[in-house]
Motif scaffolding. Sequence first.
Motif, PDB file in Angstrom:
ATOM      1  N   TYR A 106       0.841  -1.182   0.000  1.00 13.06           N
ATOM      2  CA  TYR A 106       0.000   0.000   0.000  1.00 13.06           C
ATOM      3  C   TYR A 106       0.881   1.239   0.000  1.00 13.06           C
ATOM      4  O   TYR A 106       2.032   1.205   0.422  1.00 13.06           O
ATOM      5  CB  TYR A 106      -0.935  -0.014   1.218  1.00 13.06           C
ATOM      6  CG  TYR A 106      -1.818  -1.234   1.243  1.00 13.06           C
ATOM      7  CD1 TYR A 106      -3.019  -1.257   0.552  1.00 13.06           C
ATOM      8  CD2 TYR A 106      -1.428  -2.381   1.930  1.00 13.06           C
ATOM      9  CE1 TYR A 106      -3.818  -2.385   0.554  1.00 13.06           C
ATOM     10  CE2 TYR A 106      -2.223  -3.510   1.943  1.00 13.06           C
ATOM     11  CZ  TYR A 106      -3.419  -3.510   1.252  1.00 13.06           C
ATOM     12  OH  TYR A 106      -4.206  -4.628   1.239  1.00 13.06           O
ATOM     13  N   ASP A 107       0.318   2.335  -0.447  1.00 14.06           N
ATOM     14  CA  ASP A 107       1.073   3.563  -0.610  1.00 14.06           C
ATOM     15  C   ASP A 107       1.218   4.262   0.744  1.00 14.06           C
ATOM     16  O   ASP A 107       0.505   5.217   1.051  1.00 14.06           O
ATOM     17  CB  ASP A 107       0.368   4.481  -1.613  1.00 14.06           C
ATOM     18  CG  ASP A 107       1.199   5.716  -1.937  1.00 14.06           C
ATOM     19  OD1 ASP A 107       2.420   5.688  -1.685  1.00 14.06           O
ATOM     20  OD2 ASP A 107       0.624   6.705  -2.444  1.00 14.06           O
ATOM     21  N   SER A 108       2.134   3.743   1.558  1.00 11.61           N
ATOM     22  CA  SER A 108       2.389   4.325   2.872  1.00 11.61           C
ATOM     23  C   SER A 108       3.833   4.053   3.252  1.00 11.61           C
ATOM     24  O   SER A 108       4.334   2.945   3.050  1.00 11.61           O
ATOM     25  CB  SER A 108       1.450   3.708   3.920  1.00 11.61           C
ATOM     26  OG  SER A 108       1.788   4.164   5.214  1.00 11.61           O
ATOM     27  N   TYR A 110       4.933   3.840   6.232  1.00 10.26           N
ATOM     28  CA  TYR A 110       4.934   3.091   7.493  1.00 10.26           C
ATOM     29  C   TYR A 110       3.831   2.045   7.427  1.00 10.26           C
ATOM     30  O   TYR A 110       2.660   2.381   7.185  1.00 10.26           O
ATOM     31  CB  TYR A 110       4.687   4.017   8.689  1.00 10.26           C
ATOM     32  CG  TYR A 110       5.429   5.324   8.637  1.00 10.26           C
ATOM     33  CD1 TYR A 110       6.810   5.368   8.777  1.00 10.26           C
ATOM     34  CD2 TYR A 110       4.745   6.521   8.446  1.00 10.26           C
ATOM     35  CE1 TYR A 110       7.499   6.572   8.721  1.00 10.26           C
ATOM     36  CE2 TYR A 110       5.421   7.729   8.394  1.00 10.26           C
ATOM     37  CZ  TYR A 110       6.793   7.753   8.530  1.00 10.26           C
ATOM     38  OH  TYR A 110       7.472   8.941   8.474  1.00 10.26           O
ATOM     39  N   VAL A 111       4.180   0.772   7.645  1.00 10.77           N
ATOM     40  CA  VAL A 111       3.198  -0.302   7.535  1.00 10.77           C
ATOM     41  C   VAL A 111       3.287  -1.224   8.753  1.00 10.77           C
ATOM     42  O   VAL A 111       4.286  -1.231   9.476  1.00 10.77           O
ATOM     43  CB  VAL A 111       3.404  -1.126   6.243  1.00 10.77           C
ATOM     44  CG1 VAL A 111       3.233  -0.263   5.009  1.00 10.77           C
ATOM     45  CG2 VAL A 111       4.773  -1.819   6.236  1.00 10.77           C
ATOM     46  N   THR A 282      -0.446  -3.205   5.634  1.00 13.48           N
ATOM     47  CA  THR A 282      -1.393  -2.094   5.577  1.00 13.48           C
ATOM     48  C   THR A 282      -0.822  -0.895   6.322  1.00 13.48           C
ATOM     49  O   THR A 282       0.051  -1.042   7.174  1.00 13.48           O
ATOM     50  CB  THR A 282      -2.756  -2.482   6.167  1.00 13.48           C
ATOM     51  OG1 THR A 282      -2.570  -2.943   7.508  1.00 13.48           O
ATOM     52  CG2 THR A 282      -3.411  -3.576   5.350  1.00 13.48           C
ATOM     53  N   PRO A 283      -1.276   0.325   5.996  1.00 14.70           N
ATOM     54  CA  PRO A 283      -0.718   1.528   6.636  1.00 14.70           C
ATOM     55  C   PRO A 283      -0.784   1.471   8.156  1.00 14.70           C
ATOM     56  O   PRO A 283      -1.806   1.114   8.737  1.00 14.70           O
ATOM     57  CB  PRO A 283      -1.579   2.646   6.082  1.00 14.70           C
ATOM     58  CG  PRO A 283      -2.026   2.141   4.742  1.00 14.70           C
ATOM     59  CD  PRO A 283      -2.245   0.670   4.933  1.00 14.70           C
ATOM     60  N   TYR A 284       0.332   1.817   8.776  1.00 20.63           N
ATOM     61  CA  TYR A 284       0.445   1.825  10.243  1.00 20.63           C
ATOM     62  C   TYR A 284      -0.216   3.095  10.796  1.00 20.63           C
ATOM     63  O   TYR A 284      -0.038   4.180  10.254  1.00 20.63           O
ATOM     64  CB  TYR A 284       1.921   1.761  10.617  1.00 20.63           C
ATOM     65  CG  TYR A 284       2.211   2.036  12.083  1.00 20.63           C
ATOM     66  CD1 TYR A 284       2.010   1.030  13.033  1.00 20.63           C
ATOM     67  CD2 TYR A 284       2.666   3.267  12.508  1.00 20.63           C
ATOM     68  CE1 TYR A 284       2.286   1.270  14.390  1.00 20.63           C
ATOM     69  CE2 TYR A 284       2.934   3.517  13.842  1.00 20.63           C
ATOM     70  CZ  TYR A 284       2.734   2.515  14.774  1.00 20.63           C
ATOM     71  OH  TYR A 284       2.996   2.760  16.106  1.00 20.63           O
TER      72      TYR A 284
END
Length: 284
Positions: A106-108, A110-111, A282-284
Amino acid sequence: MMKSITEYYSDPGFTVFKVPKWRAKCYKFLSVDVWGNVPSPLQRRLSSWYSSFYDKSFSKRIIKHYVKLNYSDKDYLEKFKPPKGKTSFESFQDFFIREFKELPDYDSPYVWPCEGLLCEEKKVGDLNFVKVKSDVRSVSTVFGLTEDDIPKEYSFTNVFLHNKNYHRIHAPIDGTITRLQHIPGDLVVLRPWIYKENPSLPAFRNERYNIDITDNNNKVWHISIVGGPAVGTIELAQGIELGQSVQRLQELSLFYLGSTCCMAAPLSPRYHGPNTFVEMGTPY
């Protein structure tokens, strides 16, 4: 709260068991005061003996029934592949340490490093001290550090990995490994619902690997990979060495049965709180 992404997870839910207080106290007594007082080397030998059954070829017969029982998606296993280049699951342990065919991305920046139940999330400065075998310990003890080594504004999270969950731990950020540490210890039961006041108690006393990753902003992310009963091995991934650069989602380690992953991070989770399910990548 962030919704689960069903492209990768067909059954992301997790039941938080409502254990009566009297029963939780009984389970805690058996885990901490009975099993916890068995010498640690004997705990490891018994755990290794128990887990060896899942390495036997006959145990692969369990996989089909286990998947049917635990996942509503009959094609759940199609999202994964056997480990270590194998062409088929040769034992239940192979299923337990399954690999994604394609990692969720995903575009983050931090995951989440793992999949499971977020059973505790607090600022480091708000966490209580814990008494372990007559010693009083701060949360920094989980990570093999002293009390003032982790800033009080850091966020502490503890993710419990149920047997049905994916059991590999991945890097939550891009960065450099600046510390590696193995702490021998006990293998008391991990189930957070039997430790009513302190769901992270096992992380203070169990065997664990600690990995520090310093990100591009010179902030340190502390990760503790905690073993439990029946964990024969916590295995670091290839190339995970002191001074090594890692990329977000790069594999750090895997568990052979049972586990918990704790993290002390300079940021708080944006989409998740206690008793919610988190998904690796997934984004943290």
